[in-house]
Design an enzyme around this catalytic site. Structure first.
Site, PDB file in Angstrom:
ATOM      1  N   GLU A  96     -10.142  -3.209  -5.992  1.00  0.00           N
ATOM      2  CA  GLU A  96      -9.794  -3.183  -4.482  1.00  0.00           C
ATOM      3  C   GLU A  96      -9.792  -4.462  -3.931  1.00  0.00           C
ATOM      4  OE1 GLU A  96      -8.855  -0.546  -2.117  1.00  0.00           O
ATOM      5  OE2 GLU A  96      -8.867   0.869  -3.775  1.00  0.00           O
ATOM      6  N   GLU A 119     -10.976   6.176  -1.830  1.00  0.00           N
ATOM      7  CA  GLU A 119     -10.962   6.713  -0.712  1.00  0.00           C
ATOM      8  C   GLU A 119     -11.998   5.826   0.185  1.00  0.00           C
ATOM      9  OE1 GLU A 119      -8.203   7.776   0.166  1.00  0.00           O
ATOM     10  OE2 GLU A 119      -8.086   9.894  -0.111  1.00  0.00           O
ATOM     11  N   ASP A 143       0.881  -1.375  -0.020  1.00  0.00           N
ATOM     12  CA  ASP A 143      -0.057   0.030   0.010  1.00  0.00           C
ATOM     13  C   ASP A 143       0.707   1.293   0.069  1.00  0.00           C
ATOM     14  OD1 ASP A 143      -2.690   0.596  -0.367  1.00  0.00           O
ATOM     15  OD2 ASP A 143      -2.722   1.678   1.396  1.00  0.00           O
TER      16      ASP A 143
HETATM   17  C1  HMH Z   1      -5.324   0.126  -2.432  1.00  0.00           C
HETATM   18  N1  HMH Z   1      -6.960   1.963  -1.878  1.00  0.00           N
HETATM   19  C2  HMH Z   1      -5.764   1.224  -1.697  1.00  0.00           C
HETATM   20  N2  HMH Z   1      -4.954   1.890  -0.874  1.00  0.00           N
HETATM   21  C3  HMH Z   1      -5.295   3.209  -0.219  1.00  0.00           C
HETATM   22  N3  HMH Z   1      -4.170   3.614   0.575  1.00  0.00           N
HETATM   23  C4  HMH Z   1      -6.377   3.638  -0.618  1.00  0.00           C
HETATM   24  C5  HMH Z   1      -7.495   2.940  -1.374  1.00  0.00           C
HETATM   25  C6  HMH Z   1      -7.046   5.221   0.013  1.00  0.00           C
HETATM   26  O1  HMH Z   1      -6.149   6.031   0.423  1.00  0.00           O
END
Ligand code: HMH
Length: 218
Positions: free
Chosen positions: A207, A137, A44
């Site tokens: 996601e 988000e 991430d």
């Molecule tokens: C994969 N989706 C992903 N990482 C993040 N940090 C966010 C959304 C939201 O900022």
């Protein structure tokens, strides 16, 4: 019903898959595999570094195409929170002995980052881009807020991560993004609406895959 509410209703199963993924449920139950959490953390961090230029491109589109000057402040606050997020990832990685500089993006993460790049193209309208921004988000907000509910058994060492996206202020910020997106969509052409709905579905699918990748399922 707003445009976004209608779309969420139409795509409820993938929306649920993205916001109630087994990885998130495992955090909420306190049964999460820490190697999965660390994988998520490293991946991430790399994602967020690619997300910043995407949000920058949304800001540029707002300056050129928005009919409401307050959009700029909302997007700018998003960039400011990404600045804090990058510092937090570095601090959190040190806490878990995760060496960020040694991490390469996994295929699923690469796919998502390529999708973000495609949304940065100038021919993508502001309405489509801001809807994507909200969706990206909102998935994190909905997911991590679930880990902070009263009956959640989220381990104390993971609460700070959940609070980053699950806190009330982040929820309000997501609501502001949603309001902007709905306003732009209601004024958009049929072509813009069709593109935005397809893009929302893609975000939700990406996601889901990102969580599954973190969990070591793919
Ligand atoms: C994969 N989706 C992903 N990482 C993040 N940090 C966010 C959304 C939201 O900022």
């Amino acid at each position: 019903m707003t445009t976004i509410e209608t779309w969420i209703n139409n795509h409820e199963s993938v929306y649920k898959a993205a916001t109630r993924h087994s990885f998130i449920i495992s955090i909420r139950h306190g049964s999460v595999d820490l190697s999965s959490f660390k994988r998520w953390l490293g991946q991430d961090y790399l994602f967020v570094r690619k997300f910043v230029p995407f949000v920058g491109s949304v800001l540029v589109k707002a300056c050129k195409e928005s009919d409401d000057e307050s959009d700029m402040e909302v997007i700018l606050s998003g960039l400011a929170s990404l600045n804090d997020e990058i510092s937090w990832f570095k601090k959190e990685a040190a806490k878990w002995d995760v060496q960020l500089s040694a991490i390469a993006p996994l295929q699923t993460n690469q796919n998502y980052c390529r999708f973000l790049e495609s949304l940065m193209q100038p021919d993508v309208s502001y309405a489509v881009a801001i809807t994507a921004f909200w969706a990206i988000e909102a998935v994190y907000q909905m997911s991590f807020a679930h880990c902070l509910e009263d009956d959640a058994k989220t381990p104390s060492e993971l609460r700070e991560a959940c609070e980053r996206w699950g806190n009330e202020g982040f929820g309000k910020y997501c609501d502001s993004l949603k309001k902007i997106a709905n306003r732009c969509l209601s004024k958009g052409s049929n072509d813009v609406q069709v593109k935005a709905e397809a893009m929302l579905l893609q975000v939700l699918e990406l996601e889901v895959e990102f969580w599954s990748m973190s969990d070591g399922q793919i």
